[in-house]
Design an enzyme around this catalytic site. Structure first.
Site, PDB file in Angstrom:
ATOM      1  CG  ASN A 183      -1.872   1.097   1.337  1.00  0.00           C
ATOM      2  OD1 ASN A 183      -1.726   2.109   0.641  1.00  0.00           O
ATOM      3  ND2 ASN A 183      -2.865   0.970   2.196  1.00  0.00           N
ATOM      4  NE  ARG A 243      -4.702   3.609  -1.426  1.00  0.00           N
ATOM      5  CZ  ARG A 243      -3.993   4.704  -1.149  1.00  0.00           C
ATOM      6  NH1 ARG A 243      -2.774   4.600  -0.644  1.00  0.00           N
ATOM      7  NH2 ARG A 243      -4.486   5.899  -1.359  1.00  0.00           N
ATOM      8  CG  HIS A 286     -10.092   8.304   1.128  1.00  0.00           C
ATOM      9  ND1 HIS A 286     -10.490   9.560   1.528  1.00  0.00           N
ATOM     10  CD2 HIS A 286      -8.737   8.295   1.191  1.00  0.00           C
ATOM     11  CE1 HIS A 286      -9.419  10.290   1.816  1.00  0.00           C
ATOM     12  NE2 HIS A 286      -8.345   9.542   1.620  1.00  0.00           N
ATOM     13  NE  ARG A 327      -4.975  16.027  -0.184  1.00  0.00           N
ATOM     14  CZ  ARG A 327      -5.330  14.750  -0.176  1.00  0.00           C
ATOM     15  NH1 ARG A 327      -6.407  14.358  -0.826  1.00  0.00           N
ATOM     16  NH2 ARG A 327      -4.625  13.855   0.464  1.00  0.00           N
ATOM     17  CD  GLU A 363      -6.679   2.588   2.858  1.00  0.00           C
ATOM     18  OE1 GLU A 363      -5.460   2.642   3.084  1.00  0.00           O
ATOM     19  OE2 GLU A 363      -7.270   3.417   2.159  1.00  0.00           O
TER      20      GLU A 363
END
Ligand code: AMP
Length: 392
Positions: free
Chosen positions: A7, A84, A173, A234, A377
């Site tokens: 990942n 991923r 996500h 962000r 994840e």
């Protein structure tokens, strides 16, 4: 089946090795490489389920050197590797075998995710060299969970040539939203098919997904991971007119806009202190007004977007917090719940304060329910890879 999950973020790589026999699986080995201080060294940490084994520094690291050290430390050869990959456009709905053709298609999305796709695909190449062509490699895409969005949810109201050029909402996500929404439905003990859940992934990047019956119907990130909620560094959604103004009046280039919107905005931009929620909370406790303002803007943005997703679901059964901030900040959860009290949200504050994990944190008998679920994840990547490999 021994599944090695890789990942990779823009400056870190998490690896988990699963000896997958059933879904209750925990990783037997893991490694974490961090090269956010790339010029100096990468830090490599290797541990087993029992604890930490080794920490080392790799001077002047590149992806190949990091992966060589990492694979040399693997306790067993994996049967498959699962990666991923951030952007799969609308092409990939589930885990896919990374054939040369699929890799080329995924590379085609690089202009949409320049700091992720090229590096993630470089890792696929390197791993093929290190593990050999007999170990199949699968890609699990962050966009895949959102490929169920209806045109109403993904078409932007620009001219039609935008859509022809691939400019549409993709959402991100997805691996986290999928795991967390499905796990929350299990915890609630109800029918997944009947659930209407908003998952709030609040980490350095932040996004919401509206999930009905286990399927994503709306999400806040868009064409890029800049859209939607206020994040650590962000901006989230801003008036596009601001960008035109900055170009016209201040001579901004695309690179300048990109840098400011991605790295100098959000919590960091508002406070001038930090994009890290822990530092922000500490500053707030010390009486910092900008930190308080950033916290209020951040939690208002979450509440506003949660409420904005409800029409797509026809109601809300549960709101689920996950990722670094969602899992660990009772302050953020309480403030969001407070701003959504008009919907019936009522937090059980002692439970909220007591490091809850994988449980309901709203008052008994109230609706919508509120939960905290740890985002797994890497487990989800392994699960999807196992399912794809079993089908093949
Ligand atoms: P992630 O991207 O999921 O690793 O999340 C990173 C964010 O989680 C950063 O803003 C951290 O400050 C925040 N975070 C991690 N632990 C805590 C905590 N105990 N309280 C508040 N925020 C936290």
């Amino acid at each position: 089946m021994k599944i090695l999950v890789l990942n990779a973020g823009s400056s870190s790589l998490k690896c988990h090795l699963f000896d997958w026999v059933g879904e209750s699986q925990k990783p037997v080995w893991q490694a974490h490489a961090d090269w956010s201080r790339k010029q100096v060294a990468a830090r490599l940490t290797i541990s087993t389920a029992e604890g930490k084994l080794q920490e080392s520094e790799i001077p002047n690291p590149d992806v190949s050197t990091i992966l060589r050290q990492l694979t040399a430390a693997l306790p067993m050869v994996p049967d498959v590797a699962a990666h991923r990959i951030v952007h799969g456009g609308s092409l990939f709905h589930k885990a896919v075998l990374l054939t040369p053709e699929v890799q080329q298609q995924a590379m085609g999305f690089s202009p949409f995710a320049p700091s992720h796709n090229p590096m993630q695909l470089e890792i696929v190449d390197e791993m093929e060299r290190m593990l050999g062509p007999k170990v199949p490699q699968y890609g699990v895409f962050d966009t895949a969970f959102h490929t169920t969005l209806a045109p109403e949810a993904y078409v932007y109201a620009g001219p039609s040539h935008w859509l022809e050029r691939g400019i549409r909402r993709y959402g991100f996500h997805g691996i986290s939203h999928q795991y967390v929404s499905h796990h929350a439905a299990k915890l609630l003990g109800g029918e997944l098919a009947a659930s209407r859940i908003v998952t709030a992934h609040l980490g350095n990047g932040c996004s919401l997904a509206a999930v009905v019956g286990g399927v994503s119907v709306a999400t806040t990130m868009g064409f890029t991971p800049l859209d939607g909620l206020v994040m650590g560094t962000r901006s989230g959604s801003v008036d596009p007119g601001i960008l035109i103004h900055l170009v016209r009046q201040y001579g901004y280039s695309a690179d300048m806009l990109e840098a400011e919107l991605n790295q100098e905005s959000g919590l960091k931009g508002i406070t001038g202190i930090s994009g890290d929620m822990r530092e922000l909370l500490a500053a707030m406790q010390g009486g910092s007004e900008p930190a308080r303002l950033a916290f209020d803007i951040y939690t208002s943005s979450i509440a506003r977007f949660v409420a904005g997703l409800i029409p797509a679901m026809g109601g809300l059964d549960a709101l689920v917090f996950t990722a670094g901030i969602g899992e660990n900040s009772p302050e953020v959860r309480a403030a969001v719940a407070d701003k959504l009290a008009f919907l019936g949200v009522a937090m059980d504050e002692p439970v909220n304060q007591n490091k809850p994990m994988d449980q309901v944190i709203s008052q008994a008998g109230t609706k919508p329910q509120v939960l905290v679920v740890r985002s797994e994840e890497d487990w989800e990547i392994a699960r999807q890879c196992f399912a794809a490999q079993s089908e093949s």
